[in-house]
Design an enzyme around this catalytic site. Structure first.
Site, PDB file in Angstrom:
ATOM      1  N   ASP A 149     -30.286  59.873 -36.961  1.00 15.11           N
ATOM      2  CA  ASP A 149     -29.285  60.150 -37.989  1.00 15.11           C
ATOM      3  C   ASP A 149     -27.996  59.416 -37.628  1.00 15.11           C
ATOM      4  O   ASP A 149     -27.638  59.340 -36.453  1.00 15.11           O
ATOM      5  CB  ASP A 149     -29.014  61.667 -38.058  1.00 15.11           C
ATOM      6  CG  ASP A 149     -28.448  62.098 -39.401  1.00 15.11           C
ATOM      7  OD1 ASP A 149     -29.113  62.904 -40.085  1.00 15.11           O
ATOM      8  OD2 ASP A 149     -27.344  61.639 -39.774  1.00 15.11           O
ATOM      9  N   TYR A 197     -28.301  55.310 -58.328  1.00 14.40           N
ATOM     10  CA  TYR A 197     -29.017  56.154 -57.364  1.00 14.40           C
ATOM     11  C   TYR A 197     -30.483  56.273 -57.774  1.00 14.40           C
ATOM     12  O   TYR A 197     -31.399  56.052 -56.974  1.00 14.40           O
ATOM     13  CB  TYR A 197     -28.346  57.526 -57.305  1.00 14.40           C
ATOM     14  CG  TYR A 197     -29.040  58.507 -56.401  1.00 14.40           C
ATOM     15  CD1 TYR A 197     -29.218  58.235 -55.053  1.00 14.40           C
ATOM     16  CD2 TYR A 197     -29.516  59.723 -56.897  1.00 14.40           C
ATOM     17  CE1 TYR A 197     -29.857  59.138 -54.223  1.00 14.40           C
ATOM     18  CE2 TYR A 197     -30.144  60.633 -56.075  1.00 14.40           C
ATOM     19  CZ  TYR A 197     -30.322  60.331 -54.740  1.00 14.40           C
ATOM     20  OH  TYR A 197     -30.952  61.219 -53.922  1.00 14.40           O
ATOM     21  N   GLY A 241     -25.080  63.886 -42.657  1.00 16.77           N
ATOM     22  CA  GLY A 241     -25.646  64.940 -41.803  1.00 16.77           C
ATOM     23  C   GLY A 241     -24.608  65.369 -40.771  1.00 16.77           C
ATOM     24  O   GLY A 241     -23.552  64.761 -40.657  1.00 16.77           O
ATOM     25  N   LEU A 296     -36.041  60.611 -44.600  1.00 22.33           N
ATOM     26  CA  LEU A 296     -35.105  61.365 -45.447  1.00 22.33           C
ATOM     27  C   LEU A 296     -33.719  60.732 -45.476  1.00 22.33           C
ATOM     28  O   LEU A 296     -32.878  61.131 -46.288  1.00 22.33           O
ATOM     29  CB  LEU A 296     -34.971  62.815 -44.931  1.00 22.33           C
ATOM     30  CG  LEU A 296     -36.245  63.665 -44.877  1.00 22.33           C
ATOM     31  CD1 LEU A 296     -35.954  65.005 -44.200  1.00 22.33           C
ATOM     32  CD2 LEU A 296     -36.801  63.899 -46.271  1.00 22.33           C
ATOM     33  N   THR A 331     -27.815  51.487 -48.705  1.00 23.07           N
ATOM     34  CA  THR A 331     -28.446  52.417 -47.752  1.00 23.07           C
ATOM     35  C   THR A 331     -29.846  52.770 -48.217  1.00 23.07           C
ATOM     36  O   THR A 331     -30.803  52.726 -47.447  1.00 23.07           O
ATOM     37  CB  THR A 331     -27.622  53.728 -47.651  1.00 23.07           C
ATOM     38  OG1 THR A 331     -26.299  53.382 -47.338  1.00 23.07           O
ATOM     39  CG2 THR A 331     -28.176  54.660 -46.599  1.00 23.07           C
ATOM     40  N   GLY A 376     -29.506  66.152 -41.500  1.00 20.35           N
ATOM     41  CA  GLY A 376     -29.098  66.580 -42.838  1.00 20.35           C
ATOM     42  C   GLY A 376     -29.684  67.937 -43.199  1.00 20.35           C
ATOM     43  O   GLY A 376     -30.295  68.620 -42.367  1.00 20.35           O
ATOM     44  N   PHE A 377     -29.506  68.280 -44.447  1.00 20.16           N
ATOM     45  CA  PHE A 377     -29.869  69.610 -44.926  1.00 20.16           C
ATOM     46  C   PHE A 377     -31.390  69.846 -44.853  1.00 20.16           C
ATOM     47  O   PHE A 377     -31.856  70.730 -44.111  1.00 20.16           O
ATOM     48  CB  PHE A 377     -29.317  69.723 -46.354  1.00 20.16           C
ATOM     49  CG  PHE A 377     -29.866  70.821 -47.181  1.00 20.16           C
ATOM     50  CD1 PHE A 377     -29.824  72.133 -46.745  1.00 20.16           C
ATOM     51  CD2 PHE A 377     -30.412  70.544 -48.429  1.00 20.16           C
ATOM     52  CE1 PHE A 377     -30.322  73.160 -47.538  1.00 20.16           C
ATOM     53  CE2 PHE A 377     -30.895  71.546 -49.230  1.00 20.16           C
ATOM     54  CZ  PHE A 377     -30.869  72.852 -48.777  1.00 20.16           C
ATOM     55  N   ALA A 409     -38.890  60.133 -49.071  1.00 20.15           N
ATOM     56  CA  ALA A 409     -38.278  61.151 -49.933  1.00 20.15           C
ATOM     57  C   ALA A 409     -37.631  60.477 -51.132  1.00 20.15           C
ATOM     58  O   ALA A 409     -36.752  59.637 -50.974  1.00 20.15           O
ATOM     59  CB  ALA A 409     -37.231  61.926 -49.146  1.00 20.15           C
TER      60      ALA A 409
END
Ligand code: UDP
Length: 330
Positions: free
Chosen positions: A31, A149, A36, A76, A95, A10-11, A117
């Site tokens: 991942d 979220y 991602g 992450l 998730t 991912g970022f 995170a």
């Protein structure tokens, strides 16, 4: 050091992997490529010390094996982006909560260190600016899926703190505030890459609501630096840390900055929330971190100036549009 990064394609994860590989650490990326992209790590494949597995952070045997091999796990992997959250709430909740459970459960077997995170979303609608880690959280009703979220990430934090106090797992929790920079895709609704794409294409720049709502944008390189410092600092263990910049900008001013940086003549267009988002969405007017705890414990605070951040994002989006980007996702 041996580091496992879940969500490493991912970022933020791919920039972190790049820094670790550059300084000679061993990095394993896990991942599932849901948000991602392989393009984000392609340039690292084959580099000494770098390895990756395409797989899910919900896969208990796989996660257990990888966490066992690592000195540090940076967790992450998560469902991110406001649009995704509103459109796929089941996926988001499952998730975010299950993967964190799996990672912490694996870490508990051999007391391995984990950084979890989290996000500034957990502060919800709080108007107690700047946000401090120990202040009350103020979430909206369960009928508004955005708060799912925030709630799932708050539960991740509680799980991490519970694993720390009850099972002795060394944990650190980071709350990332609007982290931006090269490689961030606009696909999941994030404002800065969206504005940059619109400006470069000469399309209207879509500012939602009144445009007076504000955010503080932190550079992904600063977020990576904060992670590296936190995992290397024993005093950070068991702590929750805001990670973000403190320069506040309204979405209208941001749109103008992006338009200037892109040399664009795009119109800046106000779009009502009812047209911008599906039902069940609420926006926040302000979101500003207090980063004094991060600075006190690590000696670091994010400092990349906003104009440089905007320039970096515009340059990255320009490369993508011109099709010359190597090693980044669209
Ligand atoms: N936003 C906007 N135009 C867009 C995308 C987002 O005006 O094309 C606004 C959005 O409503 C919010 C702010 O920009 O007020 C930041 O949105 P983002 O989804 O990037 O992050 P978050 O809401 O999580 O801070």
């Amino acid at each position: 050091m041996n580091v496992l990064i879940t969500g490493g394609c991912g970022f933020i994860g791919s920039h972190l992997a790049e820094r670790l590989v550059a300084r000679g650490d061993k990095v394993m990326v896990l991942d599932d490529l849901s948000t991602g992209a392989m393009e984000n790590i392609e340039h690292l494949v084959g580099r000494p010390g770098f390895d990756f597995r395409i797989g899910s952070a919900l896969d208990v045997p796989l996660v257990t094996e990888l966490v066992d091999r690592a000195d540090h796990t940076i967790h992450l992997a998560a469902a991110v982006g406001v649009r995704l959250i509103v459109e796929r709430p089941v996926h988001t909740i499952e998730t975010n909560v299950r993967a964190t459970e799996v990672v912490l459960g694996a870490a508990a077997k051999k007391q391995k260190q984990v950084l979890v995170a989290s996000t500034s979303e957990v502060y919800g609608k709080s108007s107690q600016i700047p946000f401090r880690e120990d202040q009350d959280l103020q979430l909206g009703p369960t009928s508004h899926s955005r708060w799912a979220y925030a709630c799932s990430k708050a539960l991740d934090e509680w799980l991490a703190l519970a694993y720390s106090s009850e099972k002795g797992v060394p944990v650190v929790i980071t709350r990332f505030f609007n982290t931006v920079g090269p490689r961030q895709t606009g696909r999941y609704g994030m404002v800065l890459p969206n504005f940059a794409q619109q400006a470069l294409r000469g399309e209207p720049i879509t500012v939602f609501g009144t445009g007076l709502q504000s955010r503080c944008f932190g550079h992904v390189f600063d977020a990576v630096e904060a992670i590296l410092r936190l995992i290397a600092t024993p005093a950070a263990l068991g702590g929750v840390f805001n990670v973000g910049a403190t320069t506040e900008v309204s979405m209208l001013d941001l749109a103008a900055m992006v338009r200037d940086a892109a040399g664009s003549k795009s119109e800046i267009r106000l779009v009502p929330y009812s047209e911008a988002y599906p039902p069940g969405f609420e926006d926040m007017m302000r979101r500003v971190p207090d980063v004094s705890r991060l600075e006190a414990v690590t000696g670091f605070r994010p400092r990349t100036p906003l104009d440089q951040i905007v320039r970096d994002v515009v340059a990255d989006q320009r490369m993508r549009l011109e099709g010359t980007t190597a090693g980044t996702a669209s």
